[in-house]
Scaffold this active site. Structure first.
Site, short mmCIF file in Angstrom:
data_model
loop_
_atom_site.label_atom_id
_atom_site.label_comp_id
_atom_site.label_asym_id
_atom_site.label_seq_id
_atom_site.Cartn_x
_atom_site.Cartn_y
_atom_site.Cartn_z
N GLU A 12 22.31 17.56 45.63
CA GLU A 12 22.48 18.98 46.37
C GLU A 12 22.54 18.56 47.82
OE1 GLU A 12 18.49 20.67 45.36
OE2 GLU A 12 19.51 22.30 45.08
N CYS B 143 19.73 26.90 46.15
CA CYS B 143 19.59 26.23 45.13
C CYS B 143 21.30 26.78 44.34
CB CYS B 143 18.72 26.72 44.08
SG CYS B 143 18.44 28.42 43.80
N LYS C 18 1.20 29.52 46.10
CA LYS C 18 1.05 28.30 47.15
C LYS C 18 2.25 28.17 47.79
CE LYS C 18 2.27 24.26 47.42
NZ LYS C 18 2.73 24.44 48.66
N GLU D 217 12.15 26.60 38.15
CA GLU D 217 13.33 26.79 38.74
C GLU D 217 13.69 25.80 39.60
OE1 GLU D 217 15.21 29.38 38.15
OE2 GLU D 217 14.15 30.91 37.08
#
Ligand code: NAD
Length: 518
Positions: A421, A326, A216, A292
């Site tokens: 982030e 990331c 997906k 992750e």
């Protein structure tokens, strides 16, 4: 930064001579050729769901639009799966599981190797597609095709290297056999920021291990995965082994699949927030999981660092993928003796960066993925400035989703930009006085994906390997990703590793058998 730098080729200042008029015509021809090529590449992408080897509409015939983040314009329409489609895809994966697990490893390996060759052959089309749906500069999309393809090659090699153990038990009464079996059907959920590599990093090891999958992709960037799936069919992946669901109803579709006891594993790459929710759902079925998740990478520059290297590393660790990685350096923690010169050097480099649509020549910074990303970067920056930080360059939205690459220094403890982030082109600098303080600041986060360290002192480098709480570290280097390396984090950055010899073990279950001696 003015409009010129955001609009690609700067054509101002040309005279209206015949030459420039014919130059104008040539440019128009070039532009229409480019538009034609973009249409051809987009038109070649399958638009349906891939279920059991066939492309099909969603059962409810629903569709959704995919847009170009640099213009907001619709570039393709694709099928919008619902929970029933999700279960049909899982049905297909379940049906194919036994025969795929029984397929000789060499055959699985050959198919992955052919997929690698096809991705490399079609790299220009895949790179353009990625730039169109995600926005990154074409040069970076090309680099991602190379990186993403490597997972297919690496795991084609690993497919034939799965081994076990045989030996006597300590009592001497029997023989122990330890073997590896494929886990079973797996749900793979991928993010939008690396549309190709995040898919191959999961599909490669899963298929190599003998698992069938339902993939997906992110609804913002489904096209690259659809194109990849088409290539993998061409490479010989049998029906049902690789199924793809595009959907805007990610939560409902994945919840239905995860509630089905035939699913054996979830591998997810995305935000920590969504990952946490999926982990809770996975607990119900005691599913194997690989996660992750997000990062908040520190980038440490010690007083003995090679400054040229540190500046070079900073540019790539921060601005690769428009800062939407990331692994992006989120917090630059620089020794107080170097903070001023480091800030000046990076600000000079950042001022010269070219912003524009990723397809334009020489562009280094494309658009952010959407308005939400722009709002987040803006508010994190505003918070830092309100708390006393200084902006040296950039600091504003240029237009639409284009955010000026920014350098900000003197970011004080407590600023939100040090906790979240950024996922945008903002380079935030704080200073430290000694090694203990640097380590304390670097570890002051719930994340633990990657850290970057610049020092010429080997002993200090070793100390940092031990003291920094991250799953990966770049020592005097600004990018660590490699298909041959175990990628992953500690703390709330995730569970498990992708890539390297470790990557295939995420999709294998260890089986122990005991036989008596006689
Ligand atoms: P996201 O968590 O919003 O989405 C990731 C995927 O999950 C997408 O496919 C999305 O459609 C799907 N999703 C969203 N909500 C869901 C739900 N409730 N149930 C099931 N699926 C759901 O993340 P994103 O914005 O696509 O990606 C950016 C994030 O990914 C960042 O936090 C980044 O650090 C992280 N990331 C991590 C790695 C890594 O290897 N650690 C790599 C790339 C990106």
């Amino acid at each position: 930064m003015g409009d010129e730098s955001t609009s690609g080729e700067n054509t101002s200042g040309e005279s209206a001579s015949d030459e420039s008029t014919s130059g104008e015509g040539a440019r128009r021809d070039g532009a229409s050729e480019t538009a034609q090529r973009e249409r051809a590449v987009l038109g070649a992408v399958p638009s349906g769901l891939l279920i059991g080897g066939a492309w099909a509409d969603a059962a409810a015939a629903a569709t959704f639009d995919v847009t170009d983040p640099s213009t907001g314009g619709v570039i393709r329409t694709v099928a919008d799966a619902d929970a029933d489609d999700g279960i049909r895809a899982l049905d297909a994966a379940v049906v194919a599981q036994d025969s795929w697990a029984a397929t000789p490893p060499r055959t699985r390996s050959d198919i992955l190797r052919r997929a690698f060759d096809l991705v490399r052959e079609r790299s220009e089309d895949l790179a353009l597609l990625m730039t169109l749906e995600m926005g990154k500069p074409l040069a970076e999309s090309r680099a991602e095709v190379v990186y993403g393809a490597e997972f297919l090659r690496w795991f084609s090699e690993e497919a034939v290297r799965v081994s076990g153990r045989y030996g006597q038990n300590p009592e001497g009464s029997g023989r122990m056999i330890v073997s590896q079996r494929p886990v079973g059907p797996v749900l793979l959920i991928t993010p939008w920021n690396f549309p190709l590599a995040m898919a191959t990093r999961k599909i490669g090891p899963a298929l190599a291990a003998g698992c069938t999958v339902v993939v997906k992709p992110a609804s913002l960037t489904p096209l690259t995965t659809l194109a990849l799936a088409g290539l993998m069919q061409e490479a010989g992946v049998p029906a049902g082994v690789l199924n793809v669901l595009t959907t805007t109803r990610s939560g409902a579709v994945s919840a239905a699949i995860m509630a089905d006891p035939r699913l054996r594993k979830l591998s997810f790459t995305g935000s920590t927030e969504v990952g946490r929710g999926l982990l809770a759902q996975a607990a119900d079925g005691v599913l194997r999981v690989s996660m992750e998740l997000g990062g908040n990478a520190p980038f440490l520059v010690f007083e003995d660092a090679d400054l040229d290297r540190a500046v070079e590393g900073a540019m790539v660790a921060k601005f690769r993928n428009i800062g939407e990685a990331c692994t992006a350096a989120n917090r630059f923690i620089v020794h107080e003796s170097l903070a001023e010169v480091f800030t000046k050097r990076v600000a000079e480099r950042v001022r010269a960066m070219r912003v524009g649509r990723g397809t334009e020549a020489g562009v280094q910074i494309g658009p952010l993925i959407d308005e939400r990303a722009v709002t987040k970067a803006s508010s994190l920056l505003r918070d830092a400035v309100d708390r006393g930080a200084t902006v040296h360059t950039g600091g504003a939205v240029l237009r639409g989703t284009f955010f000026a690459p920014t350098v900000v220094s003197g970011v004080p403890a407590g600023a939100e930009i040090l906790r979240q982030e950024i996922f945008g082109p903002v380079l935030a600098i704080s200073a430290f006085a000694d090694e203990d303080e640097a380590v304390r600041l670097a570890n002051d986060t719930e994340f633990g994906l990657v850290s970057y360290v610049y020092t010429r002192d080997l002993a200090r480098g070793h100390r940092m390997i031990d003291r920094l709480e991250t799953g990966m570290m770049g020592l005097n280097v600004g990018v660590v990703s490699n298909a041959a390396a175990p990628f992953g984090g500690v703390r709330q950055s995730g569970l498990g590793r992708e890539g390297g010899p470790e990557g295939i073990h995420e999709y294998l279950a260890t089986k122990y058998t005991l036989l008596p001696n006689d």
